[in-house]
Design a protein around this motif. Structure first.
Motif, PDB file in Angstrom:
ATOM      1  N   ALA A  83      91.494  35.247  54.718  1.00 24.00           N
ATOM      2  CA  ALA A  83      91.482  35.513  53.277  1.00 24.00           C
ATOM      3  C   ALA A  83      92.234  36.798  52.951  1.00 24.00           C
ATOM      4  O   ALA A  83      92.953  36.876  51.937  1.00 24.00           O
ATOM      5  N   LEU A  84      92.085  37.810  53.800  1.00 21.88           N
ATOM      6  CA  LEU A  84      92.832  39.048  53.595  1.00 21.88           C
ATOM      7  C   LEU A  84      94.332  38.810  53.696  1.00 21.88           C
ATOM      8  O   LEU A  84      95.120  39.346  52.907  1.00 21.88           O
ATOM      9  N   GLU A  85      94.726  38.004  54.680  1.00 18.92           N
ATOM     10  CA  GLU A  85      96.141  37.710  54.850  1.00 18.92           C
ATOM     11  C   GLU A  85      96.698  36.945  53.651  1.00 18.92           C
ATOM     12  O   GLU A  85      97.837  37.172  53.222  1.00 18.92           O
ATOM     13  N   VAL A  86      95.888  36.029  53.076  1.00 13.64           N
ATOM     14  CA  VAL A  86      96.322  35.286  51.893  1.00 13.64           C
ATOM     15  C   VAL A  86      96.530  36.229  50.715  1.00 13.64           C
ATOM     16  O   VAL A  86      97.463  36.061  49.916  1.00 13.64           O
ATOM     17  N   MET A  87      95.688  37.263  50.619  1.00 12.20           N
ATOM     18  CA  MET A  87      95.827  38.247  49.539  1.00 12.20           C
ATOM     19  C   MET A  87      96.935  39.255  49.808  1.00 12.20           C
ATOM     20  O   MET A  87      97.161  40.163  49.003  1.00 12.20           O
ATOM     21  N   LEU A 102      95.558  44.448  60.400  1.00 16.10           N
ATOM     22  CA  LEU A 102      95.725  45.537  61.364  1.00 16.10           C
ATOM     23  C   LEU A 102      95.648  46.902  60.692  1.00 16.10           C
ATOM     24  O   LEU A 102      95.115  47.856  61.267  1.00 16.10           O
ATOM     25  N   SER A 103      96.180  47.009  59.496  1.00 14.19           N
ATOM     26  CA  SER A 103      96.155  48.293  58.787  1.00 14.19           C
ATOM     27  C   SER A 103      94.850  48.512  58.036  1.00 14.19           C
ATOM     28  O   SER A 103      94.452  49.658  57.815  1.00 14.19           O
ATOM     29  N   TYR A 104      94.166  47.435  57.655  1.00 12.76           N
ATOM     30  CA  TYR A 104      92.943  47.558  56.862  1.00 12.76           C
ATOM     31  C   TYR A 104      91.684  47.515  57.717  1.00 12.76           C
ATOM     32  O   TYR A 104      90.668  48.110  57.354  1.00 12.76           O
ATOM     33  N   ILE A 105      91.732  46.818  58.852  1.00 15.19           N
ATOM     34  CA  ILE A 105      90.548  46.641  59.689  1.00 15.19           C
ATOM     35  C   ILE A 105      90.637  47.445  60.981  1.00 15.19           C
ATOM     36  O   ILE A 105      89.722  48.188  61.332  1.00 15.19           O
ATOM     37  N   VAL A 106      91.757  47.317  61.704  1.00 15.12           N
ATOM     38  CA  VAL A 106      91.856  47.916  63.040  1.00 15.12           C
ATOM     39  C   VAL A 106      92.087  49.421  62.962  1.00 15.12           C
ATOM     40  O   VAL A 106      91.319  50.210  63.547  1.00 15.12           O
ATOM     41  N   PHE A 107      93.143  49.848  62.278  1.00 10.34           N
ATOM     42  CA  PHE A 107      93.504  51.267  62.281  1.00 10.34           C
ATOM     43  C   PHE A 107      92.382  52.177  61.778  1.00 10.34           C
ATOM     44  O   PHE A 107      92.085  53.196  62.426  1.00 10.34           O
ATOM     45  N   PRO A 108      91.716  51.889  60.634  1.00  9.82           N
ATOM     46  CA  PRO A 108      90.644  52.789  60.184  1.00  9.82           C
ATOM     47  C   PRO A 108      89.485  52.891  61.168  1.00  9.82           C
ATOM     48  O   PRO A 108      88.902  53.967  61.336  1.00  9.82           O
ATOM     49  N   ARG A 109      89.166  51.798  61.827  1.00  7.35           N
ATOM     50  CA  ARG A 109      88.052  51.834  62.778  1.00  7.35           C
ATOM     51  C   ARG A 109      88.422  52.612  64.036  1.00  7.35           C
ATOM     52  O   ARG A 109      87.586  53.325  64.585  1.00  7.35           O
ATOM     53  N   VAL A 110      89.657  52.483  64.472  1.00  9.02           N
ATOM     54  CA  VAL A 110      90.086  53.246  65.650  1.00  9.02           C
ATOM     55  C   VAL A 110      90.131  54.733  65.331  1.00  9.02           C
ATOM     56  O   VAL A 110      89.603  55.561  66.094  1.00  9.02           O
TER      57      VAL A 110
END
Length: 260
Positions: free
Chosen positions: A124-128, A133-141
């Protein structure tokens, strides 16, 4: 061996792609990324303080008591500082904090992203037009690395100072002598080892956890499996990394002494 190398390259590729996506992707503003980073720091760092406090106080008390009692018998009280710096700041601290973060936050990140993958929230994020990777992975790392560094500093402080206060009732030693012994033993190498071990351990834990969470295909039954795999791989990589850094440091020390 080939499978492990392939796994490592895939994880490193995800790190590169997440950094690239964060720099180039402008679909979401910095405010949203900062919000996710803050939430990760709050969960990983702030909410872990009680557990880290108990662990640091217990391990610090044992190490301080053992060093004061045993070294004093042989007239080596001046070696208390170097012994504690090596045991707490260089070796035990980074490893124990990394294990706590892995068991507590690494599992949470892997299961959270795995469930998002299974429930098609990432699609759903990709459709929007939002790059996961920038919204989920990077902030958590990034939030995980910052949290682990802060927890490691807090662990060292509680272990060294709180441990001494606990053992003060058992072993009598002036605090001024104890503090001076620690400050004399501390060097710039210890600072760099602290920074290197804890920052890279945090990166390893959260990159591996994010990668395992994203590896979920469609079924929610895969989430416990990838969570377990994230913990196992994180612990292995963190231990191996700490061993490599320690071995290289002491080999360099021996070379400077002319032994090698």
């Amino acid at each position: 061996m080939t499978k492990n190398m392939e796994y490592t390259w895939r994880v490193l590729l995800m790190v590169y792609l997440s950094l690239r996506a964060t720099v180039l992707d402008q679909t979401q503003g910095a405010r949203q990324i900062v919000r996710v980073i803050s939430a990760q720091i709050y969960f990983t760092g702030w909410q872990a303080l009680p557990l880290v406090s108990v662990l640091a106080l217990a391990s610090g008390s044992v190490l301080v008591l053992q060093s004061l009692s045993n070294l004093s018998k042989f007239g080596g009280s001046q070696m208390v500082g170097p012994f504690l710096i090596v045991m707490v700041l260089r070796e035990a601290g980074p490893l124990l904090v990394a294990l706590v973060v892995t068991a507590r936050s690494g599992t949470a990140v892997a299961s959270e992203i795995g469930n998002m993958r299974a429930n098609r929230e990432i699609e759903a994020l990709e459709v929007m037009g939002i790059n996961p990777l920038s919204y989920i992975v990077f902030p958590r790392v990034l939030g995980g690395v910052i949290s682990l560094l802060c927890l490691a500093f807090y662990f060292n402080f509680v272990a060294l100072i709180g441990g001494f206060c606990v053992t003060k009732f058992i072993q009598d030693m002036p605090f001024a002598f104890y503090a001076e012994s620690l400050m004399t033993a501390f060097s710039l190498d210890d600072f760099w080892i602290f920074l290197l071990k804890n920052s890279f351990s945090g990166m390893i834990i959260f990159v591996v956890s994010c990668y395992q969470g994203l590896s979920v295909k469609k079924s929610p039954t895969e989430v416990p499996q990838v969570t377990t795999q994230a913990v196992v791989n994180s612990i292995i990589f963190v231990i191996v990394f700490n061993l490599i850094v320690t071995a290289l440091f002491y080999l360099n020390q021996l070379r400077n002494l002319g032994v090698l």
